[in-house]
Design a protein around this motif. Sequence first.
Motif, short mmCIF file in Angstrom:
data_model
loop_
_atom_site.label_atom_id
_atom_site.label_comp_id
_atom_site.label_asym_id
_atom_site.label_seq_id
_atom_site.Cartn_x
_atom_site.Cartn_y
_atom_site.Cartn_z
N ALA A 162 -4.44 39.21 8.85
CA ALA A 162 -5.33 38.89 9.97
C ALA A 162 -6.01 37.54 9.77
CB ALA A 162 -6.38 40.00 10.13
N ALA A 163 -6.48 37.28 8.55
CA ALA A 163 -7.18 36.02 8.26
C ALA A 163 -6.24 34.83 8.37
CB ALA A 163 -7.81 36.09 6.87
N VAL A 164 -5.06 34.96 7.79
CA VAL A 164 -4.10 33.86 7.80
C VAL A 164 -3.66 33.54 9.23
CG1 VAL A 164 -1.76 33.21 7.11
CG2 VAL A 164 -3.30 34.26 5.45
N LYS A 200 -14.56 44.32 -1.73
CA LYS A 200 -14.68 45.77 -1.87
C LYS A 200 -13.94 46.42 -0.71
CE LYS A 200 -19.20 45.66 -4.20
NZ LYS A 200 -18.74 46.27 -5.47
N GLU A 201 -13.51 47.65 -0.91
CA GLU A 201 -12.71 48.34 0.09
C GLU A 201 -13.41 48.38 1.45
OE1 GLU A 201 -9.33 50.21 1.50
OE2 GLU A 201 -9.65 49.43 -0.53
N GLU A 202 -14.73 48.59 1.44
CA GLU A 202 -15.45 48.69 2.71
C GLU A 202 -15.56 47.35 3.44
OE1 GLU A 202 -18.56 48.74 -0.68
OE2 GLU A 202 -16.57 49.57 -0.25
N GLU A 203 -15.23 46.24 2.74
CA GLU A 203 -15.28 44.91 3.37
C GLU A 203 -13.96 44.52 4.02
OE1 GLU A 203 -18.32 42.25 0.76
OE2 GLU A 203 -16.34 42.59 -0.12
N LEU A 204 -12.95 45.36 3.87
CA LEU A 204 -11.62 45.00 4.37
C LEU A 204 -11.51 45.35 5.86
CD1 LEU A 204 -9.43 46.16 1.35
CD2 LEU A 204 -10.33 43.88 1.85
N LYS A 205 -12.04 44.46 6.66
CA LYS A 205 -12.03 44.63 8.11
C LYS A 205 -11.14 43.56 8.74
CE LYS A 205 -15.49 47.60 7.59
NZ LYS A 205 -15.32 49.05 7.77
N SER A 221 -24.09 32.46 13.03
CA SER A 221 -24.57 32.78 11.69
C SER A 221 -24.36 34.26 11.39
CB SER A 221 -26.07 32.44 11.58
OG SER A 221 -26.57 32.81 10.32
N THR A 222 -23.72 34.53 10.25
CA THR A 222 -23.45 35.91 9.85
C THR A 222 -24.05 36.14 8.47
OG1 THR A 222 -21.38 35.90 11.09
CG2 THR A 222 -21.66 37.63 9.47
N SER A 223 -25.03 37.03 8.40
CA SER A 223 -25.73 37.24 7.13
C SER A 223 -24.91 38.07 6.15
CB SER A 223 -27.08 37.93 7.38
OG SER A 223 -26.88 39.19 8.02
N ASN A 224 -24.00 38.88 6.67
CA ASN A 224 -23.22 39.76 5.80
C ASN A 224 -21.74 39.71 6.20
OD1 ASN A 224 -22.70 41.65 3.79
ND2 ASN A 224 -23.01 43.39 5.19
N PRO A 225 -21.05 38.59 5.91
CA PRO A 225 -19.65 38.46 6.32
C PRO A 225 -18.76 39.44 5.56
CG PRO A 225 -20.25 36.67 4.85
CD PRO A 225 -21.52 37.41 5.16
N ASN A 226 -17.74 39.95 6.24
CA ASN A 226 -16.79 40.80 5.55
C ASN A 226 -15.77 39.92 4.81
OD1 ASN A 226 -14.63 40.07 7.38
ND2 ASN A 226 -15.44 41.56 8.86
N PHE A 227 -14.88 40.55 4.05
CA PHE A 227 -13.94 39.78 3.24
C PHE A 227 -13.05 38.89 4.10
CE2 PHE A 227 -9.50 39.63 1.77
CZ PHE A 227 -9.66 38.79 0.68
N THR A 228 -12.59 39.40 5.22
CA THR A 228 -11.70 38.62 6.08
C THR A 228 -12.38 37.35 6.57
OG1 THR A 228 -10.91 40.78 6.83
CG2 THR A 228 -10.04 38.84 7.96
#
Length: 347
Positions: free
Chosen positions: A211-213, A311-316, A325-332
Amino acid sequence: MRNIMINSCPICGLGYIGTAVILENEKIRINCERCGSFEIAKEYETLKERPWSEVRHLVSAWIKRENKAKIMYPDPTHGAGFGNVNSPEWWATQYQYLGFPETTSEKLNALLVAYGDYTKGDYNADVKPAYSIVSEIGAKDIEEVSGLSGLLVQAGYLAPSKRSGDTFYKIGVQGWLRIEELKKAKISSNLVFVAMWFSDITLNYRNTVVAAVEYCGYKPIIVDQQEYNDFIMNQVVSLIKQSRFLIADFTSRPEFEKDGYVKNGVRGGVYWEAGMAYGLGKTVIHTCEDNLDSRNRIHFDVGQYNTIFWKEEELKTEIRPLDQSTSNPNFTEKLVARILATIGKGG
């Protein structure tokens, strides 16, 4: 240190080396017109049957590449015990898949670019087949370089020079345009090689990386999703060479033994593929699962690089607008930001 006389280079066989230096650790330091500067243990230099004979042109090319990277006296046997270095299989394994030109088209392209670099931008400069060029493109000998030069003449990229003596060439208009095209293609690929552990554990990671790529305008290449006609390592090397950059995930799990085999542990293939990309001068983005099992198994040298931990919960797969501005960005989102900051948007 003391000087000795040697008649030929132990790696490529080129004669008239002259004086070499024996160091205190009993290594011989050699300066070869073809290979460049390197050192090798004295007992290896005196072997009657040299096990690197079949890949000596690749070893020579590796030394040249190390010299260009400012490593002035690399040891081609580094890390090998005497038993290993006596094995032709060891040398084939070490040097056969380092990304040097293999096909005729790859060698022609590499030679043309090497000639262009040799001129240092002087469009009137003459070029000629030389021993230093042999290792530059991983050719087997100077005769191969001469033959390839003739093919470049037939293709309209080179023209025979009027200079007397040795065979000289000038790069023509089409040659310079081709060089520009090749150098542009080297940095404009939209392919991204993903080096990772293929397991149910990393399935969600794979989806988020894709998704990121794709969000950044690139095409992800994941080896286990490809269909291969040739030996898989040839394909891996080819794909890394074609890629704009590489994403390497160093996630691992504790080792355990099952049916006589060690399972889990550090993913050696990921280290190998990342090293290949670095050797080709490509950018490598490091990622790793954020747990002690993985963190404690990252090699010290690799640990020096900036790594995006997940972390697994960050894999969105959701990617919010990056201009907000995003204070808590996920891994993607972190990965997208890193790609855009270090590489830029793809086409």
